[in-house]
Design a protein around this motif. Structure first.
Motif, PDB file in Angstrom:
ATOM      1  N   GLY A  95     -14.177  -3.849  -1.504  1.00 50.69           N
ATOM      2  CA  GLY A  95     -13.214  -3.185  -0.618  1.00 50.69           C
ATOM      3  C   GLY A  95     -13.123  -3.754   0.782  1.00 50.69           C
ATOM      4  N   LEU A  96     -13.949  -4.788   1.087  1.00 47.47           N
ATOM      5  CA  LEU A  96     -13.825  -5.454   2.394  1.00 47.47           C
ATOM      6  C   LEU A  96     -13.552  -6.938   2.168  1.00 47.47           C
ATOM      7  CD1 LEU A  96     -16.668  -3.959   4.663  1.00 47.47           C
ATOM      8  CD2 LEU A  96     -14.208  -3.624   4.903  1.00 47.47           C
ATOM      9  N   THR A  97     -12.603  -7.479   2.949  1.00 49.48           N
ATOM     10  CA  THR A  97     -12.363  -8.925   2.888  1.00 49.48           C
ATOM     11  C   THR A  97     -12.957  -9.564   4.133  1.00 49.48           C
ATOM     12  OG1 THR A  97     -10.250  -8.662   4.006  1.00 49.48           O
ATOM     13  CG2 THR A  97     -10.226  -8.719   1.603  1.00 49.48           C
ATOM     14  N   ARG A  98     -13.167 -10.870   4.070  1.00 52.49           N
ATOM     15  CA  ARG A  98     -13.755 -11.610   5.183  1.00 52.49           C
ATOM     16  C   ARG A  98     -12.823 -12.727   5.611  1.00 52.49           C
ATOM     17  NH1 ARG A  98     -19.051 -11.290   5.872  1.00 52.49           N
ATOM     18  NH2 ARG A  98     -18.400 -11.781   8.000  1.00 52.49           N
ATOM     19  N   CYS A  99     -12.624 -12.849   6.934  1.00 58.55           N
ATOM     20  CA  CYS A  99     -11.817 -13.945   7.464  1.00 58.55           C
ATOM     21  C   CYS A  99     -12.610 -14.789   8.448  1.00 58.55           C
ATOM     22  CB  CYS A  99     -10.558 -13.398   8.130  1.00 58.55           C
ATOM     23  SG  CYS A  99      -9.477 -12.568   6.966  1.00 58.55           S
ATOM     24  N   PRO A 106     -10.661  -3.990   5.577  1.00 61.15           N
ATOM     25  CA  PRO A 106     -10.560  -3.268   4.305  1.00 61.15           C
ATOM     26  C   PRO A 106      -9.300  -3.647   3.532  1.00 61.15           C
ATOM     27  CG  PRO A 106     -10.143  -1.799   6.161  1.00 61.15           C
ATOM     28  CD  PRO A 106     -10.502  -3.121   6.742  1.00 61.15           C
ATOM     29  N   VAL A 107      -9.470  -3.897   2.238  1.00 59.13           N
ATOM     30  CA  VAL A 107      -8.336  -4.080   1.327  1.00 59.13           C
ATOM     31  C   VAL A 107      -8.664  -3.277   0.072  1.00 59.13           C
ATOM     32  CG1 VAL A 107      -7.025  -5.686  -0.120  1.00 59.13           C
ATOM     33  CG2 VAL A 107      -7.669  -6.361   2.194  1.00 59.13           C
ATOM     34  N   GLY A 108      -7.876  -2.218  -0.156  1.00 62.99           N
ATOM     35  CA  GLY A 108      -8.191  -1.330  -1.277  1.00 62.99           C
ATOM     36  C   GLY A 108      -7.159  -1.336  -2.381  1.00 62.99           C
ATOM     37  N   ARG A 109      -6.332  -2.385  -2.407  1.00 59.95           N
ATOM     38  CA  ARG A 109      -5.344  -2.448  -3.497  1.00 59.95           C
ATOM     39  C   ARG A 109      -6.100  -2.584  -4.817  1.00 59.95           C
ATOM     40  NH1 ARG A 109      -2.831  -6.676  -0.938  1.00 59.95           N
ATOM     41  NH2 ARG A 109      -2.929  -7.830  -2.888  1.00 59.95           N
ATOM     42  N   PRO A 110      -5.676  -1.807  -5.831  1.00 60.70           N
ATOM     43  CA  PRO A 110      -6.444  -1.769  -7.087  1.00 60.70           C
ATOM     44  C   PRO A 110      -6.717  -3.147  -7.678  1.00 60.70           C
ATOM     45  CG  PRO A 110      -4.759  -0.076  -7.096  1.00 60.70           C
ATOM     46  CD  PRO A 110      -4.539  -0.875  -5.847  1.00 60.70           C
ATOM     47  N   GLU A 111      -5.727  -4.051  -7.648  1.00 60.59           N
ATOM     48  CA  GLU A 111      -5.967  -5.356  -8.285  1.00 60.59           C
ATOM     49  C   GLU A 111      -7.019  -6.156  -7.518  1.00 60.59           C
ATOM     50  OE1 GLU A 111      -3.233  -4.360  -6.792  1.00 60.59           O
ATOM     51  OE2 GLU A 111      -2.102  -5.982  -5.855  1.00 60.59           O
ATOM     52  N   TYR A 112      -7.112  -5.915  -6.195  1.00 63.58           N
ATOM     53  CA  TYR A 112      -8.136  -6.614  -5.412  1.00 63.58           C
ATOM     54  C   TYR A 112      -9.523  -6.037  -5.705  1.00 63.58           C
ATOM     55  CZ  TYR A 112     -10.834  -8.709  -1.773  1.00 63.58           C
ATOM     56  OH  TYR A 112     -11.832  -9.404  -1.126  1.00 63.58           O
ATOM     57  N   LEU A 113      -9.599  -4.706  -5.778  1.00 61.64           N
ATOM     58  CA  LEU A 113     -10.896  -4.080  -6.101  1.00 61.64           C
ATOM     59  C   LEU A 113     -11.375  -4.553  -7.468  1.00 61.64           C
ATOM     60  CD1 LEU A 113     -10.350  -0.413  -4.835  1.00 61.64           C
ATOM     61  CD2 LEU A 113     -11.379  -2.349  -3.621  1.00 61.64           C
ATOM     62  N   HIS A 135     -16.752  -0.036  -0.213  1.00 57.91           N
ATOM     63  CA  HIS A 135     -17.333  -0.375   1.097  1.00 57.91           C
ATOM     64  C   HIS A 135     -16.636   0.379   2.228  1.00 57.91           C
ATOM     65  CE1 HIS A 135     -19.743  -4.132   2.600  1.00 57.91           C
ATOM     66  NE2 HIS A 135     -20.022  -3.073   3.331  1.00 57.91           N
ATOM     67  N   ARG A 136     -15.309   0.417   2.181  1.00 54.24           N
ATOM     68  CA  ARG A 136     -14.507   1.199   3.126  1.00 54.24           C
ATOM     69  C   ARG A 136     -13.275   1.721   2.398  1.00 54.24           C
ATOM     70  NH1 ARG A 136     -18.338   0.498   5.593  1.00 54.24           N
ATOM     71  NH2 ARG A 136     -18.671  -0.035   7.773  1.00 54.24           N
ATOM     72  N   ILE A 137     -12.861   2.936   2.739  1.00 54.85           N
ATOM     73  CA  ILE A 137     -11.575   3.417   2.229  1.00 54.85           C
ATOM     74  C   ILE A 137     -10.492   2.695   3.022  1.00 54.85           C
ATOM     75  CG2 ILE A 137     -10.044   5.419   2.121  1.00 54.85           C
ATOM     76  CD1 ILE A 137     -12.573   7.150   1.678  1.00 54.85           C
ATOM     77  N   ASP A 138      -9.523   2.105   2.337  1.00 53.18           N
ATOM     78  CA  ASP A 138      -8.407   1.418   2.991  1.00 53.18           C
ATOM     79  C   ASP A 138      -7.344   2.462   3.336  1.00 53.18           C
ATOM     80  OD1 ASP A 138      -6.187  -0.043   3.707  1.00 53.18           O
ATOM     81  OD2 ASP A 138      -6.310  -1.463   2.028  1.00 53.18           O
ATOM     82  N   PRO A 139      -7.093   2.675   4.637  1.00 53.53           N
ATOM     83  CA  PRO A 139      -6.147   3.734   5.018  1.00 53.53           C
ATOM     84  C   PRO A 139      -4.710   3.440   4.570  1.00 53.53           C
ATOM     85  CG  PRO A 139      -6.858   2.470   6.953  1.00 53.53           C
ATOM     86  CD  PRO A 139      -7.676   1.974   5.795  1.00 53.53           C
ATOM     87  N   LYS A 140      -4.435   2.194   4.177  1.00 55.61           N
ATOM     88  CA  LYS A 140      -3.061   1.831   3.785  1.00 55.61           C
ATOM     89  C   LYS A 140      -2.789   2.069   2.302  1.00 55.61           C
ATOM     90  CE  LYS A 140      -3.392  -2.491   5.333  1.00 55.61           C
ATOM     91  NZ  LYS A 140      -4.817  -2.456   5.664  1.00 55.61           N
ATOM     92  N   VAL A 141      -3.830   2.448   1.563  1.00 51.47           N
ATOM     93  CA  VAL A 141      -3.687   2.608   0.103  1.00 51.47           C
ATOM     94  C   VAL A 141      -4.105   4.031  -0.276  1.00 51.47           C
ATOM     95  CG1 VAL A 141      -4.508   1.741  -2.145  1.00 51.47           C
ATOM     96  CG2 VAL A 141      -4.219   0.147  -0.230  1.00 51.47           C
ATOM     97  N   PRO A 142      -3.316   4.734  -1.130  1.00 50.25           N
ATOM     98  CA  PRO A 142      -3.732   6.089  -1.512  1.00 50.25           C
ATOM     99  C   PRO A 142      -5.142   6.107  -2.100  1.00 50.25           C
ATOM    100  CG  PRO A 142      -1.526   5.600  -2.339  1.00 50.25           C
ATOM    101  CD  PRO A 142      -2.062   4.319  -1.765  1.00 50.25           C
ATOM    102  N   LEU A 143      -5.919   7.124  -1.712  1.00 45.98           N
ATOM    103  CA  LEU A 143      -7.304   7.234  -2.186  1.00 45.98           C
ATOM    104  C   LEU A 143      -7.357   7.251  -3.723  1.00 45.98           C
ATOM    105  CD1 LEU A 143     -10.282   7.662  -1.252  1.00 45.98           C
ATOM    106  CD2 LEU A 143      -9.878  10.122  -1.536  1.00 45.98           C
ATOM    107  N   GLU A 144      -6.364   7.934  -4.338  1.00 51.38           N
ATOM    108  CA  GLU A 144      -6.328   8.026  -5.809  1.00 51.38           C
ATOM    109  C   GLU A 144      -6.277   6.632  -6.437  1.00 51.38           C
ATOM    110  OE1 GLU A 144      -5.100  11.238  -3.706  1.00 51.38           O
ATOM    111  OE2 GLU A 144      -3.795   9.528  -3.864  1.00 51.38           O
ATOM    112  N   ASP A 145      -5.543   5.707  -5.788  1.00 54.18           N
ATOM    113  CA  ASP A 145      -5.410   4.359  -6.360  1.00 54.18           C
ATOM    114  C   ASP A 145      -6.734   3.597  -6.258  1.00 54.18           C
ATOM    115  OD1 ASP A 145      -2.839   5.144  -6.645  1.00 54.18           O
ATOM    116  OD2 ASP A 145      -1.954   3.652  -5.297  1.00 54.18           O
TER     117      ASP A 145
END
Ligand SMILES: NC(=O)c1ccc[n+]([C@@H]2O[C@H](COP(=O)([O-])OP(=O)(O)OC[C@H]3O[C@@H](n4cnc5c(N)ncnc54)[C@H](OP(=O)(O)O)[C@@H]3O)[C@@H](O)[C@H]2O)c1
Length: 290
Positions: A95-99, A106-113, A135-145
């Protein structure tokens, strides 16, 4: 105290999700990567020795994430400990990406998880992840997803148990409506008890509470810290007292102190053998201001 001979057994066990028994004092691998949790460690051989020493002293609960390095920490775990002991529980996160160094997004899109779960499985050499934490809830993605995708992967057998990290009681309650949440990993130590309400919720519901920064990134380990006086009485080090305080605070607490040194891992595990009296616990609670 003969530090070398104290093993992690001394602080007892906790059953994650009611069925996965771990010794309460574990080890967190984040310090085994390069500066800013980016790239290879300065001394990769010492990193392998730290992991092997922790296992040798009985630690069977190791916390990692594919974002540590990224990938570096998981490769080191496999190099040091594979084939794994039957009772070893590796908790990892997605749930976390690194740059770059010290950059976490945070990136919580289902396909990324899903991809991260697969990469954790691949790099650790596992068929199932014992404990997978968001790791973190992504505020841009619904928690259900987000939690829903992890629940789907649990049904598929790729994940055994699901945990969350850095969340509020409200978020924990909302996620628990989607699937069983068996652990929470929040910032918590003697000097920072902002997550007290979450800890109390975990205690009431037999949810494992994994405090990150258990040593306040080393601040509580320094000579001259308010822990010093009591540490001397126990013939111990301040870091050990900070861990003994966590172990006494609640039976659902599973500390995962991080270190890049074999000497410190031995010292930290020996904290399992230190029992604070109720009075000493109170003294420490009052001595270190939040
Ligand atoms: N969920 C999350 O968002 C999150 C965030 C941060 C961390 N974590 C997890 O929590 C684990 C623990 O956190 P952390 O490693 O960042 O912080 P920590 O355990 O509070 O402190 C680590 C620091 O303390 C020093 N240290 C450790 N043992 C010592 C000792 N006996 N004497 C003196 N200094 C000592 C280490 O230096 P040396 O290397 O020199 O020993 C390091 O600088 C991580 O490894 C990671 O698995 C999770």
């Amino acid at each position: 105290m003969a530090v070398e001979h104290v093993t992690s057994d001394a602080s007892g066990t906790f059953k994650i999700g009611g069925d996965l028994e771990v010794k309460r004092l574990g080890y967190g691998v984040m310090q085994l990567t390069g500066k800013g949790v980016w790239g290879d460690p300065r001394d990769p051989e010492e990193a392998v020795r730290v992991l092997q020493k922790a296992a040798e002293l009985g630690v069977n609960f190791i916390d990692t994430a594919d974002s540590y390095g990224p990938f570096v920490a998981n490769h080191l775990i496999k190099k040091a400990l594979y084939p794994y002991a039957e009772d070893l529980v590796i908790a990892t996160k997605v749930g976390l990406t690194r740059c770059g160094p010290n950059d976490w997004r945070p990136v919580g899109r289902p396909e990324y998880l899903r991809q991260q779960v697969e990469l954790n499985l691949r790099d650790l050499g596992l068929e199932q992840i014992d404990l997978l934490q968001l790791h973190r809830i992504d505020p841009k993605v619904p928690l259900e997803d987000q939690v829903g995708e992890l629940a789907a992967m649990k049904k598929e057998g790729k994940i055994r148990h699901i945990g969350l990290s850095q969340i509020s009681v409200e978020e924990l309650e909302a996620a628990s409506k989607i699937t069983d949440i068996v652990t929470v990993q929040n910032l918590y130590n003697l000097a920072n008890r902002e997550s007290e309400a979450v800890l109390e919720y975990c205690e009431a519901n037999q949810i494992g509470f994994i405090p990150w920064f258990p040593l306040a990134t080393g601040k509580l380990a320094k000579e001259g810290s308010p822990l010093d006086q009591l540490a001397k009485k126990h013939d111990a080090k301040p870091a050990q007292l900070a861990l003994a305080w966590l172990l006494k605070r609640s039976p659902v607490i599973l500390p995962i102190p991080g270190t890049s040194s074999v000497d410190h891992v031995v010292e930290n595990i020996a904290a399992a053998g230190i029992t604070l009296s109720d009075e000493e616990f109170e003294t420490l609670s009052n001595a270190v201001s939040e």
